[in-house]
Write a protein that holds these residues in place. Sequence first.
Motif, PDB file in Angstrom:
ATOM      1  N   GLN A   1       0.856  -1.184   0.000  1.00 22.45           N
ATOM      2  CA  GLN A   1       0.000   0.000   0.000  1.00 22.45           C
ATOM      3  C   GLN A   1       0.892   1.233   0.000  1.00 22.45           C
ATOM      4  N   GLN A   2       0.349   2.331  -0.429  1.00 24.62           N
ATOM      5  CA  GLN A   2       1.114   3.577  -0.375  1.00 24.62           C
ATOM      6  C   GLN A   2       0.828   4.360   0.893  1.00 24.62           C
ATOM      7  N   TYR A   3      -0.362   4.187   1.447  1.00 27.09           N
ATOM      8  CA  TYR A   3      -0.782   4.987   2.594  1.00 27.09           C
ATOM      9  C   TYR A   3      -1.523   4.122   3.607  1.00 27.09           C
ATOM     10  N   ILE A   4      -1.541   4.598   4.867  1.00 24.76           N
ATOM     11  CA  ILE A   4      -2.405   3.985   5.875  1.00 24.76           C
ATOM     12  C   ILE A   4      -3.215   5.086   6.546  1.00 24.76           C
ATOM     13  N   ASN A   5      -4.401   4.717   7.022  1.00 21.72           N
ATOM     14  CA  ASN A   5      -5.266   5.695   7.679  1.00 21.72           C
ATOM     15  C   ASN A   5      -5.009   5.715   9.188  1.00 21.72           C
ATOM     16  N   PHE A   6      -5.719   6.600   9.886  1.00 24.04           N
ATOM     17  CA  PHE A   6      -5.493   6.754  11.319  1.00 24.04           C
ATOM     18  C   PHE A   6      -5.781   5.471  12.091  1.00 24.04           C
ATOM     19  N   ASN A   7      -6.871   4.794  11.772  1.00 26.37           N
ATOM     20  CA  ASN A   7      -7.213   3.577  12.520  1.00 26.37           C
ATOM     21  C   ASN A   7      -6.123   2.517  12.397  1.00 26.37           C
ATOM     22  N   SER A   8      -5.550   2.385  11.216  1.00 23.80           N
ATOM     23  CA  SER A   8      -4.450   1.435  11.033  1.00 23.80           C
ATOM     24  C   SER A   8      -3.231   1.869  11.840  1.00 23.80           C
ATOM     25  N   PHE A   9      -2.938   3.159  11.811  1.00 27.12           N
ATOM     26  CA  PHE A   9      -1.810   3.696  12.574  1.00 27.12           C
ATOM     27  C   PHE A   9      -2.011   3.435  14.066  1.00 27.12           C
ATOM     28  N   LEU A  10      -3.208   3.694  14.552  1.00 24.51           N
ATOM     29  CA  LEU A  10      -3.517   3.469  15.965  1.00 24.51           C
ATOM     30  C   LEU A  10      -3.376   1.990  16.325  1.00 24.51           C
ATOM     31  N   ASP A  11      -3.871   1.117  15.468  1.00 28.69           N
ATOM     32  CA  ASP A  11      -3.757  -0.327  15.724  1.00 28.69           C
ATOM     33  C   ASP A  11      -2.299  -0.776  15.799  1.00 28.69           C
ATOM     34  N   ILE A  12      -1.451  -0.144  15.013  1.00 28.60           N
ATOM     35  CA  ILE A  12      -0.034  -0.519  14.986  1.00 28.60           C
ATOM     36  C   ILE A  12       0.701   0.021  16.212  1.00 28.60           C
ATOM     37  N   VAL A  13       0.441   1.271  16.580  1.00 31.99           N
ATOM     38  CA  VAL A  13       1.212   1.876  17.668  1.00 31.99           C
ATOM     39  C   VAL A  13       0.709   1.502  19.060  1.00 31.99           C
ATOM     40  N   THR A  14      -0.546   1.125  19.178  1.00 28.25           N
ATOM     41  CA  THR A  14      -1.101   0.846  20.505  1.00 28.25           C
ATOM     42  C   THR A  14      -0.324  -0.216  21.276  1.00 28.25           C
ATOM     43  N   PRO A  15      -0.065  -1.392  20.701  1.00 24.89           N
ATOM     44  CA  PRO A  15       0.690  -2.380  21.479  1.00 24.89           C
ATOM     45  C   PRO A  15       2.095  -1.907  21.839  1.00 24.89           C
ATOM     46  N   LEU A  16       2.685  -1.091  20.982  1.00 23.94           N
ATOM     47  CA  LEU A  16       4.024  -0.577  21.263  1.00 23.94           C
ATOM     48  C   LEU A  16       3.999   0.407  22.427  1.00 23.94           C
ATOM     49  N   ILE A  17       3.015   1.283  22.435  1.00 15.88           N
ATOM     50  CA  ILE A  17       2.871   2.237  23.543  1.00 15.88           C
ATOM     51  C   ILE A  17       2.584   1.484  24.829  1.00 15.88           C
ATOM     52  N   TYR A  18       1.733   0.482  24.744  1.00 16.88           N
ATOM     53  CA  TYR A  18       1.395  -0.319  25.923  1.00 16.88           C
ATOM     54  C   TYR A  18       2.643  -0.989  26.494  1.00 16.88           C
ATOM     55  N   LYS A  19       3.463  -1.575  25.628  1.00 18.50           N
ATOM     56  CA  LYS A  19       4.688  -2.232  26.093  1.00 18.50           C
ATOM     57  C   LYS A  19       5.637  -1.235  26.743  1.00 18.50           C
ATOM     58  N   ILE A  20       5.758  -0.059  26.158  1.00 17.63           N
ATOM     59  CA  ILE A  20       6.619   0.972  26.735  1.00 17.63           C
ATOM     60  C   ILE A  20       6.105   1.361  28.116  1.00 17.63           C
ATOM     61  N   ASP A  21       4.787   1.537  28.247  1.00 16.57           N
ATOM     62  CA  ASP A  21       4.197   1.910  29.534  1.00 16.57           C
ATOM     63  C   ASP A  21       4.386   0.821  30.580  1.00 16.57           C
ATOM     64  N   VAL A  22       4.169  -0.428  30.189  1.00 15.64           N
ATOM     65  CA  VAL A  22       4.321  -1.540  31.127  1.00 15.64           C
ATOM     66  C   VAL A  22       5.767  -1.633  31.590  1.00 15.64           C
ATOM     67  N   TYR A  23       6.694  -1.547  30.658  1.00 15.59           N
ATOM     68  CA  TYR A  23       8.107  -1.632  31.016  1.00 15.59           C
ATOM     69  C   TYR A  23       8.491  -0.482  31.951  1.00 15.59           C
ATOM     70  N   ALA A  24       8.002   0.715  31.667  1.00 15.26           N
ATOM     71  CA  ALA A  24       8.300   1.866  32.530  1.00 15.26           C
ATOM     72  C   ALA A  24       7.740   1.642  33.935  1.00 15.26           C
ATOM     73  N   SER A  25       6.565   1.048  34.026  1.00 15.63           N
ATOM     74  CA  SER A  25       5.981   0.743  35.336  1.00 15.63           C
ATOM     75  C   SER A  25       6.830  -0.277  36.081  1.00 15.63           C
ATOM     76  N   PHE A  26       7.316  -1.279  35.370  1.00 16.68           N
ATOM     77  CA  PHE A  26       8.173  -2.287  35.988  1.00 16.68           C
ATOM     78  C   PHE A  26       9.474  -1.657  36.483  1.00 16.68           C
ATOM     79  N   GLU A  27      10.040  -0.771  35.674  1.00 13.01           N
ATOM     80  CA  GLU A  27      11.274  -0.099  36.089  1.00 13.01           C
ATOM     81  C   GLU A  27      11.037   0.759  37.327  1.00 13.01           C
TER      82      GLU A  27
END
Length: 151
Positions: A60-86
């Motif tokens: 694809q050439q482009y992605i929409n906001f919902n796709s972007f959100l679906d991709i970044v959400t687990p990454l943000i969640y992992k960063i938050d969880v790791y920060a909480s553990f630290e």
Amino acid sequence: MKTKTCKNLISNEQIQEVQEVYDTFKCRNGEMDKINIQYGFRALGVRLGEEEVEKIFKNQQYINFNSFLDIVTPLIYKIDVYASFEQAFSLFDRDGSGYITFDDLKTVAINLGEARSDSKLYNMIKRADLNGDKKISKIEFIQLLYWKKIY
């Protein structure tokens, strides 16, 4: 166990932040391309390699906001969880040595009003101490939390 969705993995404030990043880096057509997605991810604290970008776009050439959100959400969640553990680890690592020692654990137990015998405290360390050095490293602590599903 209930499956987590984007809406309950990250807060509304984080979703708003993702929306702001998306709006900042989207193209004129309102969607995000391969170049701008890398800027968007960097703004959110994540670096993407070329292979990862190619996987996201899948011809694809482009992605929409919902796709972007679906991709970044687990990454943000992992960063938050790791920060909480630290953060939790730092509460135990009283001297900042990078390890939770018997003395650290005993001090925390006393401060929390948890009367534990020395043998129970040593057993707690022994269960978490994967390499046998009689102290708990940050990695061992985080592995323990993941293993116990404390997140």
